[in-house]
Design an enzyme around this catalytic site. Structure first.
Site, PDB file in Angstrom:
ATOM      1  N   ASP A  84       0.837  -1.206   0.000  1.00  0.00           N
ATOM      2  CA  ASP A  84       0.000   0.000   0.000  1.00  0.00           C
ATOM      3  C   ASP A  84       0.872   1.256   0.000  1.00  0.00           C
ATOM      4  O   ASP A  84       1.991   1.253  -0.536  1.00  0.00           O
ATOM      5  CB  ASP A  84      -0.922  -0.052   1.229  1.00  0.00           C
ATOM      6  CG  ASP A  84      -2.251   0.626   0.981  1.00  0.00           C
ATOM      7  OD1 ASP A  84      -2.258   1.865   0.917  1.00  0.00           O
ATOM      8  OD2 ASP A  84      -3.276  -0.067   0.830  1.00  0.00           O
ATOM      9  N   HIS A 118      -3.376   5.783   4.300  1.00  0.00           N
ATOM     10  CA  HIS A 118      -4.243   4.768   3.694  1.00  0.00           C
ATOM     11  C   HIS A 118      -3.816   3.350   4.079  1.00  0.00           C
ATOM     12  O   HIS A 118      -4.625   2.542   4.561  1.00  0.00           O
ATOM     13  CB  HIS A 118      -4.211   4.952   2.174  1.00  0.00           C
ATOM     14  CG  HIS A 118      -5.111   4.033   1.415  1.00  0.00           C
ATOM     15  ND1 HIS A 118      -4.702   2.801   0.955  1.00  0.00           N
ATOM     16  CD2 HIS A 118      -6.406   4.159   1.035  1.00  0.00           C
ATOM     17  CE1 HIS A 118      -5.705   2.215   0.320  1.00  0.00           C
ATOM     18  NE2 HIS A 118      -6.755   3.017   0.355  1.00  0.00           N
ATOM     19  N   ASP A 314      -5.617   5.271  12.429  1.00  0.00           N
ATOM     20  CA  ASP A 314      -5.130   6.364  11.592  1.00  0.00           C
ATOM     21  C   ASP A 314      -3.690   6.660  12.002  1.00  0.00           C
ATOM     22  O   ASP A 314      -3.254   6.268  13.094  1.00  0.00           O
ATOM     23  CB  ASP A 314      -6.016   7.601  11.827  1.00  0.00           C
ATOM     24  CG  ASP A 314      -5.730   8.714  10.832  1.00  0.00           C
ATOM     25  OD1 ASP A 314      -5.358   8.404   9.678  1.00  0.00           O
ATOM     26  OD2 ASP A 314      -5.892   9.896  11.205  1.00  0.00           O
ATOM     27  N   SER A 353     -10.941  -0.224  -1.075  1.00  0.00           N
ATOM     28  CA  SER A 353      -9.745  -0.259  -0.233  1.00  0.00           C
ATOM     29  C   SER A 353     -10.042  -0.833   1.134  1.00  0.00           C
ATOM     30  O   SER A 353      -9.154  -1.339   1.813  1.00  0.00           O
ATOM     31  CB  SER A 353      -9.235   1.172   0.004  1.00  0.00           C
ATOM     32  OG  SER A 353      -8.462   1.593  -1.059  1.00  0.00           O
TER      33      SER A 353
END
Lengths: 616, 162
Positions: A84, A118, A314, A353
């Site tokens: 990723d 991400h 996050d 995703s």
């Protein structure tokens, strides 16, 4: 039963009970340990919670995973590699699951720096540490994890290192690929002359079959977020009525996907398990690309403001990732709120995703339930135990004016169908959504109902059919080519690939169907797709498709031998086929109006091959 | 084939709000701001060589025109594009080859002064020395009868989180 036998049994039972005490204690202790944000993780158990958005979803629209967790099946012993933007491996809710093998492909070293957030969010969905009194819980909360920032450096060497050809990935059981690319030009499946394609395909095949001491690996890939529009280079590719549909009382692109996931050559590859996304209301996520190559669908959510997105980790701190000081007020979690004052979690992660790591987590947990099964078995078990999403979806019937000027209808997307092997399938959802609890139960069965492993995977040669069939303009009748395939022995399908050559001056008019000997219809390419729109946007227009590769999962479990029919239907006439090329730099939206084809198209050649195993 | 796009099109007027909500603009610093610094032919196709404004500044006080004249050929690190509707490709300096006889790989690499970095069956990734002009190398490899196919690696970075 003799006294001796009774004594023996009592001793045995006592030993077993004593042996179970620590496990029982640890499970009950674990059950009492809370991950404070887990009640908002609707993808684990959906009870209609709002997940920090304005409204909640529908009870039961989830992955059915909690019972497996409670039973202690949590992905332990299974390694997942996240390919990723990178992974923040030091994150407080990930670090305990991180193992060696990560690589920074951009700068070197073993910290796969994620400046985006991400990949870190993806990793959290798969394997955020569970039962640690921190934040969230992964779908496989005890799985091992490493990561690669491949999206920062997409060379072939980076691909090889991150997809199984490195020390850190030789024991990987699941590779998560939450990435993809939109395109408007076809790419031929020509592995003799396209060596990058040949090397990547060979890598995916060998790693799928042999990795992790023979258990093999699953490559899970997102279908894309291009249902409404998709990006290509500096542009967005939009349907012709994108801006006018609401005023004209129309549906954008007549309800058909602008990006059909089967057009991307890496997604029509058998080795990638392509996943579409559904939301907390048990519907297709509004953005999810779809196609006959979708194997299953999984949780992706919406945008986290009006309705739930995914709740995951996050980048730590309020100055990085999705949850920053600036995002205060965008939902109930972000901006340094009391619930998460240091902004280490997010509630706006979404997309296919998120669907891909949902599937990756599901595969990991099923593999951990039975150490004797392969990654391919885990995929098979999830397919056998899948359930429908959006069960009443009616599909899409496309109205058009035929070449005689009469109104006509074409069923471009079917409602849920059942194939001849009994598997339900839908173009939007593949074989359905994972039911992890059920899958784990099947993987753990013992005795005479024990799960029987799949026999060795077989790949047939290509069966080629030369033809010269005219495709009538704007007529539902289409052109049908029949190919008799005789494999001889019983061959159970796991996937079917087709490659075809055809000439047509406006490819977006075409719907391409494959119909099995049992009568199962799979729409390999939906009409009005943006897949080949570049055809007429260059000085020398492309004449058609050459060696165009497409995959269908819809025949899963059917027998391969018999008459296969390839049908190509032109459903576009005068005035159809418009699209918009939207420049993301200047903001100019250019309406492209390719003329209808003057000559009827021609199907000139097609080939078919099968992936599967011997059996009835 | 994919040359300059002809856009005889209707430009639709859109409101700024609509754009901001649905279709986010690209950030100010983006590949689209690249500057043309030359042209190069690869496999019979003409490509535009481009460079970022920042990199051009590093050549200062050389003008773009002078830069254009001073950059013949193709080198590792160069960026190319073909027509408006294409992605930017970065030249890695790697070449992918396939051969009839995989035992010939080592002598092919030695003859052309390339380093083998990866082999798979009858295919290999070969790395050119830094500073090597690549179009002439490509021609030499194509002329080598032991080689079936040779491709120049072009990194597109077209995969995005999705």
């Amino acid at each position: 039963m003799s006294q001796k036998e009774v004594n023996n049994m009592t001793t045995k039972l006592l030993k077993t009970s004593l042996a179970l005490i620590p496990l029982t204690v640890s499970l009950s202790l674990a059950a009492n340990v809370k991950d404070p944000l887990t009640p908002q993780q609707w993808h684990l158990k959906n009870n209609g919670q709002k997940a920090f958005s304005a409204t909640g979803g529908v009870k039961g629209s989830d992955l059915r995973v909690r019972k497996a967790h409670k039973m202690g099946t949590r992905g332990q012993g299974i390694q997942v590699t996240v390919i990723d933007t990178g992974v923040q491996i030091s994150h407080k809710d990930l670090a305990n699951n991180v193992v060696a093998g990560s690589v920074d492909l951009l700068n070197g070293g073993n910290n796969p720096v994620d400046n985006n957030g991400h990949g870190t969010a993806v990793a959290g969905l798969i394997a955020a540490v569970g039962y640690n009194n921190e934040g969230v819980r992964g779908i496989a909360p005890s799985a091992s994890l490493n990561g690669f920032n491949f999206l920062s450096e997409q060379s072939l060497t980076s691909f090889l290192a991150s997809h199984g050809k490195s020390e850190g990935t030789k024991n990987t059981h699941v590779f998560n690929q939450s990435y993809g690319s939109g395109d408007i030009f076809p790419r031929a499946y020509d592995i003799e002359n396209d060596l990058e394609l040949a090397i990547t395909e060979d890598t995916l095949q060998s790693v799928s079959m042999d990795n992790a001491d023979g258990r093999g690996a699953a490559f899970v890939k997102s279908a894309g977020n291009g249902f409404n529009f998709f990006g290509f280079s500096q542009y967005f590719i939009l349907p012709g009525n994108y801006f006018s549909a609401a005023d004209d009382g129309e549906i954008r692109n007549h309800g058909l996907p602008m990006e059909n996931s089967n057009a991307e050559i890496s997604d029509s590859n058998f080795w990638n398990i392509v996943v579409s996304a559904f939301n907390a209301s048990d519907q297709r996520a509004s953005y999810s690309s779809v196609g006959s190559n979708v194997f299953m669908t999984a949780t992706g959510g919406e945008f986290g403001s009006n309705s739930p997105a995914m709740v995951t980790i996050d980048l730590m701190g309020c100055d990085a990732g999705f949850n920053t000081t600036d995002s205060l007020g965008s939902n109930g979690l972000h901006g340094g709120t009391n619930i998460d004052p240091t902004c280490d979690y997010t509630s706006v992660m979404n997309g296919t995703s998120s669907a891909a790591p949902s599937m990756s987590g599901a595969i990991a947990i099923v593999m951990s339930a039975n150490k004797n099964i392969t990654a391919r078995d885990a995929k098979h078990i999830l397919a056998m135990t899948a359930s429908k999403v959006d069960a009443n979806n009616a599909g899409v019937s496309l109205p058009f004016t035929d070449s005689n000027g009469d109104p006509a209808q074409y069923q471009a997307v079917d409602s849920w169908q059942q194939n001849a092997a009994g598997y339900p399938y839908h173009l939007f959802y593949g074989l359905g959504k994972p039911n992890v609890n059920k899958a784990v139960k099947m993987a753990k069965r013992k005795g005479k109902h024990k799960y029987k492993k799949l026999s060795k995977l077989k790949i047939t040669p290509w069966f080629n059919k030369n033809t010269h069939l005219e495709i009538p303009d704007a007529q539902v009748v289409g052109a049908t080519s029949i190919h008799n395939v005789n494999i001889g022995k019983k061959f159970v399908i796991e996937g079917v690939q087709v490659k075809l050559d055809l000439d047509h001056a406006r490819l977006s008019d075409l719907s391409i169907e494959l119909i099995s000997p049992s009568g199962t219809r799979s729409v390999l390419m939906t009409p009005n797709s943006g897949a080949f729109l570049g055809q007429n946007a260059v000085d020398v227009p492309l004449t058609g498709l050459r060696d165009q590769l497409m995959l269908s999962t819809n025949f899963y479990g059917e027998q391969a031998s018999g008459n296969w029919r390839l049908k190509v239907v032109d459903v576009g006439g005068e005035g159809d086929g418009n699209w918009i090329l939207y420049d993301r730099v200047t903001g100019d939206a250019n309406l492209m109006e390719p003329e209808n084809n003057i000559q009827p198209g021609t199907l000139t050649n097609w080939s078919i091959r099968f992936f599967g195993h011997k059996g009835k | 084939m994919m040359k300059i796009i002809t856009l005889l099109l209707l430009t639709i007027t859109l409101t700024a709000n609509c754009l901001a909500t649905d279709l986010p603009r690209l950030p100010e610093k983006h590949d689209a701001q690249m500057v043309t610094v030359g042209f190069v032919e690869i496999d019979g196709q003409r490509y535009t060589k481009i460079m970022s404004p920042e990199r051009i500044k590093a050549f200062s006080p050389v003008t773009t025109k002078q830069l254009l004249a001073s950059q013949p050929g193709l080198f590792s690190g160069d960026m190319i594009k073909q027509g408006k509707l294409s992605n930017i490709e970065r030249i890695s300096g790697n070449l992918l080859i396939s051969t009839e006889d995989k035992t010939a790989m080592a002598s092919i690499a030695q003859l052309h002064q390339l380093a083998i970095t990866y082999t798979l069956n009858n295919m290999a990734i070969l790395k050119a020395p830094k500073g090597q002009e690549l179009t002439s190398l490509l021609k030499a490899l194509k002329a080598d009868k032991r080689i079936k196919v040779v491709n120049l690696e072009r990194i597109v970075n077209k995969m995005h989180p999705e």
